[in-house]
Design a protein around this motif. Structure first.
Motif, mmCIF file in Angstrom:
data_model
loop_
_atom_site.group_PDB
_atom_site.id
_atom_site.type_symbol
_atom_site.label_atom_id
_atom_site.label_comp_id
_atom_site.label_asym_id
_atom_site.label_seq_id
_atom_site.Cartn_x
_atom_site.Cartn_y
_atom_site.Cartn_z
ATOM 1 N N PRO A 1 -36.169 -25.982 -27.280
ATOM 2 C CA PRO A 1 -36.305 -25.142 -28.467
ATOM 3 C C PRO A 1 -35.541 -23.839 -28.240
ATOM 4 O O PRO A 1 -35.247 -23.490 -27.091
ATOM 5 C CB PRO A 1 -37.818 -24.913 -28.548
ATOM 6 N N PRO A 2 -35.159 -23.111 -29.273
ATOM 7 C CA PRO A 2 -35.528 -23.313 -30.682
ATOM 8 C C PRO A 2 -34.495 -24.100 -31.471
ATOM 9 O O PRO A 2 -34.286 -23.833 -32.657
ATOM 10 C CB PRO A 2 -35.630 -21.880 -31.189
ATOM 11 N N ARG A 3 -33.828 -25.046 -30.861
ATOM 12 C CA ARG A 3 -32.825 -25.830 -31.569
ATOM 13 C C ARG A 3 -33.454 -26.514 -32.782
ATOM 14 O O ARG A 3 -34.548 -27.058 -32.698
ATOM 15 C CB ARG A 3 -32.241 -26.884 -30.625
ATOM 16 N N PHE A 4 -32.740 -26.487 -33.910
ATOM 17 C CA PHE A 4 -33.265 -27.051 -35.154
ATOM 18 C C PHE A 4 -32.751 -28.474 -35.344
ATOM 19 O O PHE A 4 -31.577 -28.757 -35.117
ATOM 20 C CB PHE A 4 -32.844 -26.192 -36.355
ATOM 21 N N PHE A 5 -33.658 -29.357 -35.775
ATOM 22 C CA PHE A 5 -33.287 -30.737 -36.066
ATOM 23 C C PHE A 5 -33.660 -31.036 -37.518
ATOM 24 O O PHE A 5 -34.788 -30.772 -37.950
ATOM 25 C CB PHE A 5 -34.016 -31.704 -35.135
ATOM 26 N N ALA A 6 -32.713 -31.590 -38.256
ATOM 27 C CA ALA A 6 -32.922 -31.814 -39.687
ATOM 28 C C ALA A 6 -33.879 -32.964 -39.966
ATOM 29 O O ALA A 6 -34.496 -33.019 -41.026
ATOM 30 C CB ALA A 6 -31.581 -32.073 -40.369
ATOM 31 N N LYS A 7 -34.021 -33.883 -39.032
ATOM 32 C CA LYS A 7 -34.890 -35.031 -39.258
ATOM 33 C C LYS A 7 -35.599 -35.400 -37.966
ATOM 34 O O LYS A 7 -35.159 -35.046 -36.866
ATOM 35 C CB LYS A 7 -34.082 -36.223 -39.775
ATOM 36 N N ALA A 8 -36.713 -36.110 -38.123
ATOM 37 C CA ALA A 8 -37.501 -36.510 -36.959
ATOM 38 C C ALA A 8 -38.102 -37.887 -37.193
ATOM 39 O O ALA A 8 -38.414 -38.263 -38.325
ATOM 40 C CB ALA A 8 -38.609 -35.496 -36.683
ATOM 41 N N ALA A 9 -38.235 -38.642 -36.117
ATOM 42 C CA ALA A 9 -38.937 -39.922 -36.175
ATOM 43 C C ALA A 9 -40.425 -39.636 -36.044
ATOM 44 O O ALA A 9 -40.835 -38.814 -35.218
ATOM 45 C CB ALA A 9 -38.462 -40.836 -35.050
ATOM 46 N N ARG A 10 -41.241 -40.310 -36.842
ATOM 47 C CA ARG A 10 -42.681 -40.065 -36.825
ATOM 48 C C ARG A 10 -43.432 -41.367 -36.569
ATOM 49 O O ARG A 10 -43.229 -42.359 -37.273
ATOM 50 C CB ARG A 10 -43.143 -39.452 -38.146
ATOM 51 N N ILE A 11 -44.280 -41.333 -35.563
ATOM 52 C CA ILE A 11 -45.114 -42.485 -35.238
ATOM 53 C C ILE A 11 -46.546 -42.004 -35.036
ATOM 54 O O ILE A 11 -46.788 -40.801 -34.883
ATOM 55 C CB ILE A 11 -44.618 -43.223 -33.974
ATOM 56 N N SER A 12 -47.489 -42.923 -35.064
ATOM 57 C CA SER A 12 -48.892 -42.559 -34.835
ATOM 58 C C SER A 12 -49.399 -43.250 -33.580
ATOM 59 O O SER A 12 -48.997 -44.374 -33.255
ATOM 60 C CB SER A 12 -49.758 -42.945 -36.038
ATOM 61 N N TYR A 13 -50.290 -42.547 -32.881
ATOM 62 C CA TYR A 13 -50.873 -43.052 -31.639
ATOM 63 C C TYR A 13 -52.364 -43.248 -31.845
ATOM 64 O O TYR A 13 -53.079 -42.319 -32.235
ATOM 65 C CB TYR A 13 -50.619 -42.058 -30.508
ATOM 66 N N HIS A 14 -52.831 -44.469 -31.605
ATOM 67 C CA HIS A 14 -54.234 -44.823 -31.831
ATOM 68 C C HIS A 14 -54.865 -45.272 -30.515
ATOM 69 O O HIS A 14 -54.368 -46.188 -29.866
ATOM 70 C CB HIS A 14 -54.341 -45.959 -32.849
ATOM 71 N N ARG A 15 -55.969 -44.653 -30.161
ATOM 72 C CA ARG A 15 -56.681 -45.037 -28.941
ATOM 73 C C ARG A 15 -57.739 -46.101 -29.207
ATOM 74 O O ARG A 15 -58.142 -46.825 -28.299
ATOM 75 C CB ARG A 15 -57.354 -43.811 -28.316
ATOM 76 N N ARG A 16 -58.221 -46.180 -30.448
ATOM 77 C CA ARG A 16 -59.354 -47.058 -30.740
ATOM 78 C C ARG A 16 -59.067 -48.105 -31.804
ATOM 79 O O ARG A 16 -59.982 -48.740 -32.299
ATOM 80 C CB ARG A 16 -60.548 -46.216 -31.224
ATOM 81 N N MET A 17 -57.817 -48.325 -32.147
ATOM 82 C CA MET A 17 -57.515 -49.183 -33.290
ATOM 83 C C MET A 17 -57.710 -50.664 -32.989
ATOM 84 O O MET A 17 -58.185 -51.432 -33.820
ATOM 85 C CB MET A 17 -56.081 -48.935 -33.757
ATOM 86 N N TYR A 18 -57.325 -51.085 -31.784
ATOM 87 C CA TYR A 18 -57.417 -52.495 -31.430
ATOM 88 C C TYR A 18 -58.284 -52.674 -30.193
ATOM 89 O O TYR A 18 -58.875 -51.728 -29.688
ATOM 90 C CB TYR A 18 -56.020 -53.076 -31.208
ATOM 91 N N GLY A 19 -58.314 -53.906 -29.680
ATOM 92 C CA GLY A 19 -59.204 -54.246 -28.576
ATOM 93 C C GLY A 19 -59.148 -53.290 -27.407
ATOM 94 O O GLY A 19 -60.168 -52.769 -26.965
ATOM 95 N N LEU A 20 -57.950 -53.045 -26.875
ATOM 96 C CA LEU A 20 -57.820 -52.163 -25.716
ATOM 97 C C LEU A 20 -57.588 -50.722 -26.122
ATOM 98 O O LEU A 20 -57.511 -49.846 -25.279
ATOM 99 C CB LEU A 20 -56.664 -52.625 -24.826
ATOM 100 N N GLY A 21 -57.449 -50.483 -27.426
ATOM 101 C CA GLY A 21 -57.332 -49.112 -27.893
ATOM 102 C C GLY A 21 -55.916 -48.652 -28.126
ATOM 103 O O GLY A 21 -55.496 -48.511 -29.268
ATOM 104 N N GLU A 22 -55.158 -48.419 -27.083
ATOM 105 C CA GLU A 22 -53.877 -47.742 -27.222
ATOM 106 C C GLU A 22 -52.885 -48.568 -28.041
ATOM 107 O O GLU A 22 -52.586 -49.708 -27.714
ATOM 108 C CB GLU A 22 -53.302 -47.424 -25.849
ATOM 109 N N HIS A 23 -52.390 -47.936 -29.109
ATOM 110 C CA HIS A 23 -51.486 -48.637 -30.016
ATOM 111 C C HIS A 23 -50.656 -47.614 -30.782
ATOM 112 O O HIS A 23 -51.100 -46.488 -31.022
ATOM 113 C CB HIS A 23 -52.284 -49.495 -30.997
ATOM 114 N N TYR A 24 -49.440 -48.012 -31.148
ATOM 115 C CA TYR A 24 -48.552 -47.147 -31.923
ATOM 116 C C TYR A 24 -48.177 -47.824 -33.237
ATOM 117 O O TYR A 24 -47.951 -49.038 -33.277
ATOM 118 C CB TYR A 24 -47.265 -46.847 -31.143
ATOM 119 N N ASN A 25 -48.117 -47.028 -34.304
ATOM 120 C CA ASN A 25 -47.620 -47.484 -35.595
ATOM 121 C C ASN A 25 -46.488 -46.574 -36.047
ATOM 122 O O ASN A 25 -46.319 -45.460 -35.534
ATOM 123 C CB ASN A 25 -48.737 -47.464 -36.648
ATOM 124 N N SER A 26 -45.728 -47.051 -37.021
ATOM 125 C CA SER A 26 -44.668 -46.242 -37.616
ATOM 126 C C SER A 26 -45.228 -45.513 -38.833
ATOM 127 O O SER A 26 -46.132 -46.015 -39.509
ATOM 128 C CB SER A 26 -43.503 -47.150 -38.034
#
Length: 278
Positions: free
Chosen positions: A234-259
Motif C-alpha cells: 500500500p498505498p498503491r491503488f487497484f481499480a478492481k479486485a477479486a472477491r471470494i468468501s471463506y466459510h468455516r462451517r458451511m460443509y462437513g469439515l468446515g473450511e470452504h471458499y466460494n466466489s
C-alpha cells in the motif's frame, strides 16, 4: 519443478479427502472409514520401508506417513457428536452465514457456490479471474490456477518458505527448532499444490494475487470481515479486485471458499425496496 507420474493411492486419498466435505452424512462416514483403513495399511507399509536408525526414511515414505496422519485426523473428525455439539455447530454456521451475507449485501455481491471438492479455493479465484477478464473462460479452472500458484511459490522461495509448514521444524512432532523446509520438501509442497486436491490457504492466495497482479479480498464471518491480499505494498491503488468468501462451517469439515459475483440490477433494486419497508 519436475513432473512426476501420478500415484494411484494418492489419487484415491485425494478423492476420499474431498468426499469428507460432502453434505451427505453417509458419504462422509463411509469415506472416513476407508481413510482410517488406509491409514493402517500405510503405517504398515511405512514401517516395512523404514531404514535403520542411522538412516532417514526416503521422501516417499515420509509423504505416505504424513498423508496417513492427515487422513486419520480428518476421519476422526467425522465421529458422531452429541446433540449439544451439533446444536452449537449449527448455530455457529447460521451466525457465520448471516455475517457473510451482511457484508456481501454492503458490497453489492452475492455468493456463487463452488463445489466442495478440495479445489474450491482455486475454482473460486478462477471464477473471479474470468469475471475480471484476466483469464479467458476456457482457462478459468482450478487446474490452471493451481499451476499458477505452485509456479509462483516455487520461483519465489524466500517470500514463502518462512510461512510454509515444515515436517521437521516447529510444525513437526517433538520439534526443538524452527527449521524450514528442505529444498526437496519445498519442491514436493509445490508439486502437491499443483497436481493434487490439497487445500489451499493464505500462501496460495497471496501467490495468486501477485501472479495475476490483482487484489484478492476474502469475506469471512470473523474479524476482520474482509481480509485483503494485495499484489503490491500500500498505498498503491487497484481499480478492481477479486472477491471470494471463506466459510468455516458451511460443509462437513468446515473450511470452504466460494466466489462472490456482482448482483444484477434487478436484485439490487429489489434489495433496496425491501430495506425501505423493513
Amino acid at each position: 519443478m519436475q513432473d512426476h507420474p501420478p500415484n494411484t493411492d494418492d489419487g484415491l486419498m485425494d478423492d476420499l479427502l474431498a468426499e469428507l466435505d460432502s453434505r451427505d452424512q453417509t458419504v462422509r462416514h463411509e469415506s472416513a472409514n476407508v481413510l482410517l483403513e488406509m491409514q493402517g495399511n500405510q503405517e504398515d507399509t511405512v514401517a516395512d520401508k523404514a531404514q535403520p536408525a542411522t538412516k532417514k526414511q526416503d521422501s516417499k515414505s515420509r509423504h505416505e506417513a504424513r498423508q496417513a496422519r492427515k487422513a486419520a485426523a480428518l476421519a476422526q473428525n467425522q465421529a458422531p457428536t452429541d446433540r449439544d455439539a451439533d446444536a452449537r455447530l449449527e448455530r455457529e454456521a447460521k451466525e457465520e452465514d448471516a455475517s457473510i451475507k451482511e457484508t456481501c449485501d454492503k458490497l453489492g455481491v452475492q455468493i456463487h457456490e463452488i463445489p466442495p471438492d478440495g479445489h474450491c479455493l482455486f475454482s473460486a479465484i478462477a471464477d473471479q479471474l474470468a469475471l475480471l477478464n484476466i483469464l479467458p473462460p476456457a482457462q478459468a479452472n482450478y487446474v490452471i490456477v493451481r499451476a499458477a500458484a505452485a509456479n509462483f511459490i516455487y520461483t519465489h522461495p524466500d517470500d514463502f518458505l518462512p510461512f510454509l509448514p515444515s515436517a521437521f521444524g516447529e510444525d513437526g512432532v517433538g520439534a526443538t527448532n524452527a527449521g524450514l523446509m528442505t529444498p526437496q520438501q519445498f519442491e514436493q509442497y509445490c508439486m502437491t499444490i499443483k497436481d493434487t486436491g490439497a487445500w489451499g490457504g493464505e500462501p496460495e492466495i497471496l501467490a495468486l494475487s501477485r501472479a495475476y497482479k490483482v487484489p484478492i479480498h476474502v469475506v469471512q464471518g470473523g474479524v476482520p470481515r474482509i481480509v485483503e491480499h494485495n499484489p503490491g505494498p500500500p498505498p498503491r491503488f487497484f481499480a478492481k479486485a477479486a472477491r471470494i468468501s471463506y466459510h468455516r462451517r458451511m460443509y462437513g469439515l468446515g473450511e470452504h471458499y466460494n466466489s462472490l459475483r456482482p448482483k444484477n440490477a434487478i436484485s439490487q433494486v429489489a434489495g433496496k425496496i425491501q430495506s425501505a419497508f423493513s
